[in-house]
Design a protein around this motif. Sequence first.
Motif, PDB file in Angstrom:
ATOM      1  N   SER A   3      30.974 -44.347  43.306  1.00  0.00           N
ATOM      2  CA  SER A   3      29.841 -44.407  44.047  1.00  0.00           C
ATOM      3  C   SER A   3      28.494 -44.897  43.347  1.00  0.00           C
ATOM      4  CB  SER A   3      29.512 -43.060  44.767  1.00  0.00           C
ATOM      5  OG  SER A   3      30.262 -42.409  45.541  1.00  0.00           O
ATOM      6  N   GLY A  32      25.513 -42.554  40.935  1.00  0.00           N
ATOM      7  CA  GLY A  32      26.535 -41.843  42.091  1.00  0.00           C
ATOM      8  C   GLY A  32      25.917 -40.747  42.838  1.00  0.00           C
ATOM      9  N   GLU A  68      24.936 -40.486  46.819  1.00  0.00           N
ATOM     10  CA  GLU A  68      25.788 -39.418  47.670  1.00  0.00           C
ATOM     11  C   GLU A  68      24.626 -38.366  48.252  1.00  0.00           C
ATOM     12  OE1 GLU A  68      28.764 -37.859  45.392  1.00  0.00           O
ATOM     13  OE2 GLU A  68      29.953 -39.532  45.480  1.00  0.00           O
ATOM     14  N   LEU A  85      23.400 -44.347  49.777  1.00  0.00           N
ATOM     15  CA  LEU A  85      24.162 -45.640  49.863  1.00  0.00           C
ATOM     16  C   LEU A  85      24.041 -46.284  51.322  1.00  0.00           C
ATOM     17  CD1 LEU A  85      26.269 -46.995  48.353  1.00  0.00           C
ATOM     18  CD2 LEU A  85      28.194 -45.851  49.349  1.00  0.00           C
TER      19      LEU A  85
END
Length: 157
Positions: A18, A101, A105, A134
Amino acid sequence: MTTIGFEVIMGIFHVWHSGIMYAGLWPDQPILDNVFREGRVIRILRKSADILPPVLALTLIWSYCSGSILPESFRYIPWIGTVVTAANCVLIPLSGYWWLGKRAERLLSGKSLSWYQNICAKLNITAELAPNGLSLAGVLKKASRDRELFKRITDEM
């Protein structure tokens, strides 16, 4: 390996993945650095990809050369520094992508959520019900393609 251990390892790889996707999706617009830290972290990670391999190579060369001139009982000392330097050369990018990441998220809230919804409305895109970082990066990337729209959006920050 137990099932729980496998799930933990896959979770770690998912967060890193991610972070890598987030770094590739985040628009490279310096104006966003006033509000978000992601742009600065991504630039540091890109610079580290250029800087850390030569640092590691020079450390290995230095350790090899200096180990041959030390007495026999002290030959392991330069390799300790090499191991620490090598660990840092690997862990700095990994920790950066881990942080990205986690940011990717994380669900949006507060001003980020209202800003996301405002940008979606201006782009005539349906906003997600529970957007994360994201999603915001994707919308910002689409908005950054249109200079005038992006200018209006950043003026409202």
